[in-house]
Design an enzyme around this catalytic site. Structure first.
Site, mmCIF file in Angstrom:
data_model
loop_
_atom_site.group_PDB
_atom_site.id
_atom_site.type_symbol
_atom_site.label_atom_id
_atom_site.label_comp_id
_atom_site.label_asym_id
_atom_site.label_seq_id
_atom_site.Cartn_x
_atom_site.Cartn_y
_atom_site.Cartn_z
ATOM 1 N N GLN A 36 -58.738 52.956 96.525
ATOM 2 C CA GLN A 36 -58.177 53.913 95.599
ATOM 3 C C GLN A 36 -57.760 55.200 96.236
ATOM 4 O O GLN A 36 -57.956 55.455 97.390
ATOM 5 C CB GLN A 36 -58.956 53.959 94.494
ATOM 6 N N HIS A 67 -74.045 62.516 83.652
ATOM 7 C CA HIS A 67 -75.141 61.663 84.191
ATOM 8 C C HIS A 67 -76.455 61.687 83.413
ATOM 9 O O HIS A 67 -77.134 60.763 83.234
ATOM 10 C CB HIS A 67 -75.516 62.309 85.697
ATOM 11 N N ASP A 91 -71.188 59.005 93.869
ATOM 12 C CA ASP A 91 -71.336 60.345 93.879
ATOM 13 C C ASP A 91 -72.953 60.835 93.994
ATOM 14 O O ASP A 91 -73.085 61.848 94.359
ATOM 15 C CB ASP A 91 -70.623 61.230 92.740
ATOM 16 N N GLU A 111 -72.089 50.419 95.503
ATOM 17 C CA GLU A 111 -70.691 51.230 95.479
ATOM 18 C C GLU A 111 -69.632 50.409 96.197
ATOM 19 O O GLU A 111 -69.950 50.231 97.671
ATOM 20 C CB GLU A 111 -70.878 52.680 95.889
ATOM 21 N N ASN A 143 -69.196 44.892 96.593
ATOM 22 C CA ASN A 143 -68.549 44.826 95.239
ATOM 23 C C ASN A 143 -69.643 44.697 94.129
ATOM 24 O O ASN A 143 -70.502 43.523 94.349
ATOM 25 C CB ASN A 143 -67.738 43.371 95.542
ATOM 26 N N GLY A 144 -69.760 45.181 93.322
ATOM 27 C CA GLY A 144 -70.825 45.131 92.228
ATOM 28 C C GLY A 144 -70.877 43.738 91.351
ATOM 29 O O GLY A 144 -71.716 43.336 91.062
ATOM 30 N N ASP A 162 -71.880 52.723 86.294
ATOM 31 C CA ASP A 162 -71.394 54.013 86.284
ATOM 32 C C ASP A 162 -70.241 53.723 87.149
ATOM 33 O O ASP A 162 -69.847 54.389 88.138
ATOM 34 C CB ASP A 162 -72.459 54.946 87.254
ATOM 35 N N PRO A 169 -60.107 49.327 90.517
ATOM 36 C CA PRO A 169 -61.624 48.689 91.046
ATOM 37 C C PRO A 169 -62.503 48.219 89.797
ATOM 38 O O PRO A 169 -63.283 47.192 89.901
ATOM 39 C CB PRO A 169 -62.009 49.163 92.128
HETATM 40 N N1 SPD Z 1 -62.455 58.870 82.877
HETATM 41 C C1 SPD Z 1 -63.600 59.357 83.691
HETATM 42 C C2 SPD Z 1 -64.658 58.194 83.537
HETATM 43 C C3 SPD Z 1 -65.373 58.372 84.784
HETATM 44 C C4 SPD Z 1 -66.768 57.632 84.522
HETATM 45 N N2 SPD Z 1 -67.655 57.715 85.887
HETATM 46 C C5 SPD Z 1 -67.788 58.960 86.286
HETATM 47 C C6 SPD Z 1 -68.600 58.633 87.612
HETATM 48 C C7 SPD Z 1 -69.547 59.802 87.905
HETATM 49 N N3 SPD Z 1 -70.883 59.363 88.427
#
Ligand code: SPD
Length: 288
Positions: A36, A67, A91, A111, A143-144, A162, A169
């Site tokens: 990406q 979060h 993140d 991730e 890959n999850g 998350d 992806p």
């Molecule tokens: N439109 C944004 C959606 C994002 C969701 N995940 C965000 C990751 C933060 N850890």
């Protein structure tokens, strides 16, 4: 109005259905990973921010609204929380919130994109914070979907999804076959939590994910809150479980353990957030 234009500052916008969601600031980095487009932007209002494929993902000064809502209803409600699986979350913010609980012994953070982790550690270190050096965290760059496919039945107490929006992806993270596989690897008494988009700007995706989860699990309920940098600002997280909706009833000892250390989530916030379902969504979800 004090939107001053500062030298070298410019607007960066996410475009969605004819609306621009933008922040004023400076572009720090833009690159294409295998998966990406990744952008790091330093905004005046919310600090440094991460975008994937031109969509806002997280920002230093607004991430707790996201979060804390994704993690605490699941971790406070699940029967046990020893073993946690996080899909996405590169993140580090979701892992940081899970690690607030002493009962959490192990987290597999799966991730797909190593660059998201590397760039988050470098530019957004406050989001992962001490999670990156916590020995309970096991980072898997994989890959999850495949990870869950190759995991034994009843392996995790809590599963957190998350991911990004269901384009690119993250698309399969919203699929019925993946979520069915998640149920298989969830222990009895466990909770699955997923970000479930905006009931306003991603209405159909939001309704679909709640309905799919209700078909797969015995219980699934969306919770609503605000994440100011996301399209419409109104956001949702959906929790699912088997036999009892345990995510609705936070355990007292866990609430006491984490409350002081939360900025947004509280037992009261959670109660109101589950009840903040827009009427049109409630009607839609009631239809067969
Ligand atoms: N439109 C944004 C959606 C994002 C969701 N995940 C965000 C990751 C933060 N850890």
């Amino acid at each position: 109005m004090n939107n001053k234009l500062i030298t070298n500052s410019d607007w960066l916008d996410e475009y969605h259905q004819g609306v621009r969601y933008g922040l004023l600031g400076k572009l720090i980095l833009e690159e294409f990973s295998t998966f990406q487009k990744i952008t790091i932007f330093e905004s005046e209002r919310y600090g440094k921010a991460l975008l994937l494929d031109d969509c806002w993902m997280t920002a230093e000064k607004s991430e707790k609204y996201y979060h804390e809502c994704l993690i605490h209803p699941a971790l406070c409600g699940s029967r046990q929380i020893n073993n946690v699986l996080i899909i996405g979350g590169g993140d580090g913010g979701s892992a940081r919130e899970c690690l607030k609980y002493k009962e959490v012994e192990s987290i597999d953070l799966v991730e797909i994109d190593l660059r998201v982790v590397e760039l988050s550690k470098k530019y957004l270190p406050t989001i992962g914070d001490n999670a990156w050096s916590d020995s309970r965290l096991h980072l898997q760059i994989k890959n999850g979907i495949d990870w869950v496919k190759h995991t034994k039945d009843n392996s995790y107490d809590v599963i957190i999804i998350d991911g990004a929006d269901p384009i690119g992806p993250a698309k399969e993270l919203f699929s019925d076959y993946f979520l069915t596989d998640c149920k298989r690897v969830l222990k009895p008494g466990g909770v699955l939590a997923t970000q479930s988009e905006s009931p306003e700007s991603f209405k159909q995706i939001h309704i679909n994910i709640v309905k799919v989860l209700r078909e797969i699990f015995d219980y699934a309920d969306p919770m609503y809150g605000a994440v100011s940098i996301y399209p419409s600002g109104l956001w949702s997280w959906t929790f699912a479980s088997i036999k009892k909706p345990t995510y609705m009833n936070p355990k007292r000892s866990r609430v006491n353990e984490i409350s002081e250390n939360c900025q947004i989530w509280s037992e009261r916030f959670q109660k109101g957030a589950f009840n903040s379902i827009p009427a049109f969504i409630e009607r839609e979800l009631a239809k067969k």
